[in-house]
Design a protein around this motif. Structure first.
Motif, PDB file in Angstrom:
ATOM      1  N   UNK A   1       0.835  -1.203   0.000  1.00 40.38           N
ATOM      2  CA  UNK A   1       0.000   0.000   0.000  1.00 40.38           C
ATOM      3  C   UNK A   1       0.874   1.259   0.000  1.00 40.38           C
ATOM      4  N   UNK A   2       1.939   1.222   0.764  1.00 37.41           N
ATOM      5  CA  UNK A   2       2.856   2.365   0.797  1.00 37.41           C
ATOM      6  C   UNK A   2       3.506   2.567  -0.564  1.00 37.41           C
ATOM      7  N   UNK A   3       3.902   1.463  -1.208  1.00 37.29           N
ATOM      8  CA  UNK A   3       4.529   1.566  -2.518  1.00 37.29           C
ATOM      9  C   UNK A   3       3.564   2.135  -3.555  1.00 37.29           C
ATOM     10  N   UNK A   4       2.262   1.875  -3.378  1.00 39.77           N
ATOM     11  CA  UNK A   4       1.271   2.360  -4.338  1.00 39.77           C
ATOM     12  C   UNK A   4       0.956   3.846  -4.129  1.00 39.77           C
ATOM     13  N   UNK A   5       0.818   4.272  -2.874  1.00 38.40           N
ATOM     14  CA  UNK A   5       0.399   5.646  -2.592  1.00 38.40           C
ATOM     15  C   UNK A   5       1.561   6.595  -2.355  1.00 38.40           C
ATOM     16  N   UNK A   6       2.694   6.081  -1.907  1.00 38.60           N
ATOM     17  CA  UNK A   6       3.864   6.927  -1.644  1.00 38.60           C
ATOM     18  C   UNK A   6       5.081   6.326  -2.348  1.00 38.60           C
ATOM     19  N   UNK A   7       5.082   6.279  -3.653  1.00 41.08           N
ATOM     20  CA  UNK A   7       6.198   5.664  -4.377  1.00 41.08           C
ATOM     21  C   UNK A   7       7.479   6.473  -4.216  1.00 41.08           C
ATOM     22  N   UNK A   8       8.491   5.833  -3.654  1.00 39.85           N
ATOM     23  CA  UNK A   8       9.754   6.533  -3.422  1.00 39.85           C
ATOM     24  C   UNK A   8      10.494   6.848  -4.703  1.00 39.85           C
ATOM     25  N   UNK A   9      10.221   6.113  -5.764  1.00 39.95           N
ATOM     26  CA  UNK A   9      10.955   6.335  -7.012  1.00 39.95           C
ATOM     27  C   UNK A   9      10.665   7.707  -7.607  1.00 39.95           C
ATOM     28  N   UNK A  10       9.491   8.265  -7.332  1.00 42.55           N
ATOM     29  CA  UNK A  10       9.148   9.592  -7.862  1.00 42.55           C
ATOM     30  C   UNK A  10      10.116  10.630  -7.326  1.00 42.55           C
ATOM     31  N   UNK A  11      10.385  10.554  -6.014  1.00 37.53           N
ATOM     32  CA  UNK A  11      11.307  11.505  -5.391  1.00 37.53           C
ATOM     33  C   UNK A  11      12.737  11.229  -5.851  1.00 37.53           C
ATOM     34  N   UNK A  12      13.117   9.955  -5.917  1.00 41.18           N
ATOM     35  CA  UNK A  12      14.486   9.609  -6.326  1.00 41.18           C
ATOM     36  C   UNK A  12      14.750  10.071  -7.743  1.00 41.18           C
ATOM     37  N   UNK A  13      13.800   9.825  -8.657  1.00 40.54           N
ATOM     38  CA  UNK A  13      13.979  10.238 -10.042  1.00 40.54           C
ATOM     39  C   UNK A  13      14.089  11.748 -10.165  1.00 40.54           C
ATOM     40  N   UNK A  14      13.230  12.445  -9.436  1.00 35.98           N
ATOM     41  CA  UNK A  14      13.268  13.902  -9.504  1.00 35.98           C
ATOM     42  C   UNK A  14      14.584  14.443  -8.967  1.00 35.98           C
ATOM     43  N   UNK A  15      15.074  13.860  -7.866  1.00 39.60           N
ATOM     44  CA  UNK A  15      16.337  14.295  -7.288  1.00 39.60           C
ATOM     45  C   UNK A  15      17.504  13.985  -8.243  1.00 39.60           C
ATOM     46  N   UNK A  16      17.428  12.827  -8.908  1.00 35.81           N
ATOM     47  CA  UNK A  16      18.491  12.439  -9.824  1.00 35.81           C
ATOM     48  C   UNK A  16      18.541  13.368 -11.026  1.00 35.81           C
ATOM     49  N   UNK A  17      17.356  13.767 -11.532  1.00 34.52           N
ATOM     50  CA  UNK A  17      17.348  14.682 -12.668  1.00 34.52           C
ATOM     51  C   UNK A  17      17.908  16.045 -12.291  1.00 34.52           C
ATOM     52  N   UNK A  18      17.571  16.529 -11.076  1.00 30.57           N
ATOM     53  CA  UNK A  18      18.139  17.801 -10.651  1.00 30.57           C
ATOM     54  C   UNK A  18      19.655  17.702 -10.492  1.00 30.57           C
ATOM     55  N   UNK A  19      20.141  16.547 -10.016  1.00 28.80           N
ATOM     56  CA  UNK A  19      21.577  16.399  -9.797  1.00 28.80           C
ATOM     57  C   UNK A  19      22.335  16.354 -11.108  1.00 28.80           C
ATOM     58  N   UNK A  20      21.794  15.616 -12.076  1.00 30.52           N
ATOM     59  CA  UNK A  20      22.494  15.489 -13.347  1.00 30.52           C
ATOM     60  C   UNK A  20      22.290  16.703 -14.234  1.00 30.52           C
ATOM     61  N   UNK A  21      21.115  17.346 -14.107  1.00 29.19           N
ATOM     62  CA  UNK A  21      20.850  18.520 -14.920  1.00 29.19           C
ATOM     63  C   UNK A  21      20.700  18.212 -16.390  1.00 29.19           C
TER      64      UNK A  21
END
Length: 811
Positions: free
Chosen positions: A763-783
């Motif tokens: 349920x946590x993986x469905x409603x609070x997917x951690x990959x969304x935050x990780x992907x967003x952070x990775x895109x900001x880091x790589x630019x």
């Protein structure tokens, strides 16, 4: 179509910046009303509600036109809540329309500044604010046309310039312009980046220590933006312009012109009283349906008697700016005493440099040019402007006290009142006459009552507007010879005699009780001008008396009867007749209870019950609670739905990427279930690390004995997926992914199911997917938007753990 994560974040920021720019721009409307600060709260509420609902709607896969239409409905509901002051309903909508129509009528006949409530233009300004906020959110965030935001901002700026011929304060323009530039920068980030050089930075930990080019701030572009705003502020100072306007405010003051001119309250009073024609001077309104007439409106206080000129004058003393004159609770008033708010408008026929206000003010909102004079408790100005055509708003407290309170006040007068005891150079016979009148009186209250009764005796005095003085001592002539005069003579004589008896006194000039025009609306004319004395009692303050005979003023305050047990005395209860609300038909004979709607709470709650808005007006606490709860619920829904919706959109986009998308989806699914994913590894090395972690986890979860290894049927899909990914990267088929993509997605799903089985947290993986935050952070880091979510390019991945050929050889 709903936006992706990066676009959604950009839309949210665009909405925030557009709302901020609009709210700052609306500050240019401050001169439209006497209470501009009260528009800030509705604007903030509307901005928060529109931004929250717009953000929620933009998460859904809806066309922009549909989102804008739904937002317009929300804007309409906001208008009903903010203007109608209640939950949206047919009755509230009808009330809202009526208030908007009334505000339009007021705007057509009254020159600014105009009151907000009680016959003001609050409804019109709130509708305008909500409309501009909706346009800003729709243009900038929904349709993402940031440059077009300048059009509504320019329209909002042009309103005061066109109508008032006054521009916005420089800081309003500067802040709004900078926020608009920020909207442009966010909307056109790529184009703005070409304005200047890009910043090159080396990111440690990159492959082979290579330098990565990160998108830096548009240095030259920022300089151009700041320079443009600065030139817009400074250039007009050096450019000659014509003094033109579409609507000339002077033209609004035609008609009667200065039919009644009041520069010196004492010197001009007789001429205004005897001019013959009755002229409407003031219109007074309130939202309190049970309020008594606003009788005895004060224009000015006269605290010095000039014996040479035989005239009372406004004395000296300090003056305070209007924004420094927020008045304290008047002396003698109690926290529970009723309050009422009056909206006052002067006609073009009333040109006064003194501002008419009720007695015992606790607050006032008027043009900033007025100055408060504590010596007379009045407001004046000397900059050439007058009351003609102006509007202002006051809150009055109605203190309650008994005749017994006046008797018990004593004579312990503060030192600051010493000037109010001076009567130098008057005829000594006046002091003798005063002493003979009050012979036998035991308290200052008894003495004041005897003086008032003496002047109101029709056998002794008569009211006559045509009287003229034949001597240099008009006061002595009035008292000992003619015994005839108008209100100014009676007020002046009683005040002088009170001073001779040792009671601080002054003369007030103002109006009698106005004529009722409609419920909650009164009118004052030139024939209502009046003068009366005010005497000071310790602990109670300045108290009005009425010595002018009944031909002019038919009633006296209930506390001023000579005999406390007589017809005009108070009953001694805790709530006697308020000092500022006598009737005009008969003496008050008992306590007057104020309507419940005007009863004031304790000091801490004064703002909620000071009469602003009344029973049908804007209730900040109710409206803010309703809108706050709505915004809170919508915000909570956004927080709950946004991660899941973003994750679903990512999954759909990856589906179109074939084998690469299947690999990325496996990574995202494992991260959502809190399974570690090794960064910057080749596919084979990543698979080996995943298997090792899997074995370790199974060992830790075993209850006893040696745990069995991972079932080969669970490892086979992972091996096939890695093989297909390596072939797709290094030997892609000419015909495209074809069936391999479907098989790769099946293998990725099988690996994800096997790896996450028994871990929990679905349920946590469905409603609070951690990959969304990780992907967003990775895109900001790589630019770099061209990099995949694991940091590898989609065509030739960088490898930290050895080449793929070496991994294949090891396998």
């Amino acid at each position: 179509m709903s936006p992706g994560p990066a676009r959604f974040v950009r839309q949210l920021l665009l909405g925030l910046l557009a709302a901020a720019a609009t709210i700052v721009t609306l500050q240019s409307w401050r001169d439209f009303t006497v209470r501009p600060d009260d528009l800030v709260d509705p604007a903030l509420v509307a901005a928060a509600a529109l931004l929250a609902t717009g953000t929620a709607l933009r998460l859904l896969p809806l066309p922009a036109v549909v989102v804008a239409a739904l937002q317009l409905v929300v804007a309409g509901l906001l208008v009903v809540v903010l203007v109608g002051g209640s939950f949206p309903s047919p009755g509230a909508a009808e009330e809202t329309v009526d208030r908007i129509r009334a505000a339009l009528e007021v705007a057509q006949v009254q020159p600014p500044p105009v009151p907000l409530d009680g016959g003001g233009i609050r409804a019109l300004l709130v509708v305008g604010a909500v409309l501009f906020l909706w346009i800003a959110d729709t243009v900038a965030a929904t349709f993402r046309t940031g440059p077009a935001l300048g059009l509504p901002l320019l329209a909002a700026f042009s309103l005061p310039v066109t109508i008032l011929r006054t521009g916005a304060p420089w800081w309003v323009f500067a802040v709004a312009a900078l926020l608009y530039v920020a909207v442009l920068a966010l909307h056109e980030a790529d184009d703005l980046g070409r304005w200047g050089r890009r910043v090159v930075a080396r990111r440690p930990g990159g492959p082979d220590g290579a330098a990565d080019t990160l998108p830096g701030p548009p240095v030259a572009g920022t300089a151009v933006a700041v320079t443009a705003v600065g030139l817009a502020l400074v250039a007009p100072l050096a450019v000659p312009v014509l003094d033109l306007g579409l609507l000339d405010r002077a033209g609004l003051r035609g008609g009667a012109g200065s039919a009644v001119v009041l520069r010196d309250p004492a010197a001009d009073l007789q001429g205004d009283l005897t001019r013959g024609d009755d002229v409407e001077l003031l219109a007074i309104t309130t939202d309190d349906p049970g309020a008594a007439p606003p009788s005895y409106l004060r224009i000015g206080g006269l605290n010095e008697f000039d014996v040479d000129e035989q005239q009372w004058r406004p004395g000296g003393g300090d003056e305070r700016a209007l924004d420094e004159a927020r008045l304290q609770l008047p002396e003698g008033a109690r926290n529970g005493d009723p309050r009422v708010t009056w909206n006052i408008r002067a006609t073009d026929a009333f040109s006064s440099s003194w501002l008419p206000t009720p007695t015992n003010l606790t607050d006032i909102y008027a043009d900033s040019g007025w100055r408060y004079r504590p010596a007379g408790d009045d407001f004046t100005r000397d900059d050439g402007r007058t009351t003609a055509g102006q509007s202002w708003e006051t809150t009055e407290v109605l203190p309650s006290f008994t005749r017994q309170d006046l008797d018990a006040a004593g004579q312990d007068y503060p030192a600051r009142l010493a000037p109010f005891l001076e009567a130098p150079g008057v005829d000594p016979r006046i002091a003798e006459l005063a002493a003979s009148i009050v012979a036998g009186a035991t308290t200052p209250a008894d003495q004041a009552a005897e003086l008032q009764a003496f002047f109101r005796d029709r056998d002794e005095f008569r009211y006559d507007l045509q009287v003229s003085s034949s001597s240099d001592d008009s006061l002595t002539e009035f008292l000992f010879d003619t015994r005839a005069g108008y209100c100014q003579h009676f007020a002046s004589a009683m005040a002088v005699m009170a001073r001779e008896l040792g009671i601080p006194a002054r003369v007030a000039v103002g109006f009698l009780t106005p004529e009722l025009i409609a419920p909650g609306r009164w009118e004052l004319s030139a024939h209502d001008l009046h003068a009366w004395p005010e005497l000071y009692f310790p602990g109670i303050g300045w108290v009005r008396y009425e010595p002018t005979p009944g031909q002019r003023a038919s009633a006296t305050p209930g506390y001023s009867a000579p005999d406390p047990s007589g017809p005009g005395a108070t009953s001694g209860t805790d709530r006697p007749t308020p000092t500022s609300r006598p009737t005009t038909n008969a003496p008050t004979s008992g306590p007057t209870s104020a309507p419940p709607s005007s009863t004031a709470p304790a000091d801490g709650d004064q703002g909620a019950a000071d009469g602003r808005g009344g029973a049908d007006g804007f209730r900040p606490a109710v409206v803010l609670s309703v809108v706050g709860a709505t915004v809170g619920v919508l915000g909570l829904l956004v927080l709950l739905l946004a991660p899941r919706r973003i994750r679903e959109r990512q999954r759909r986009r990856r589906r179109a990427l074939g084998v690469e998308g299947a690999w990325d989806e496996l990574r995202a699914t494992l991260i959502d279930h809190r399974v570690p994913w090794p960064p910057h590894r080749s596919p084979a090395d990543t698979a080996r690390t995943l298997v090792e972690d899997w074995e370790t986890e199974r060992a830790e979860r075993a209850e006893a004995g040696t745990p069995a290894g991972i079932d080969g049927t669970a490892l086979a899909p992972l091996e096939r997926l890695v093989t297909r990914l390596e072939l797709a990267r290094y030997a892609p088929p000419a015909a495209g992914p074809g069936a391999d993509a479907d098989e790769a997605w099946s293998d990725a799903q099988a690996v994800a199911d096997a790896r996450t089985a028994g871990r929990g947290g679905a349920r946590r993986a469905r409603w609070l997917p951690a990959s969304v935050v990780v992907d967003s952070r990775e895109r900001r880091r790589t630019g770099d938007a061209g990099l995949g979510p694991d940091g590898h390019a989609t065509t030739a991945p960088a490898v930290d753990g050895g080449s793929d050929e070496e991994e294949l050889a090891r396998r």
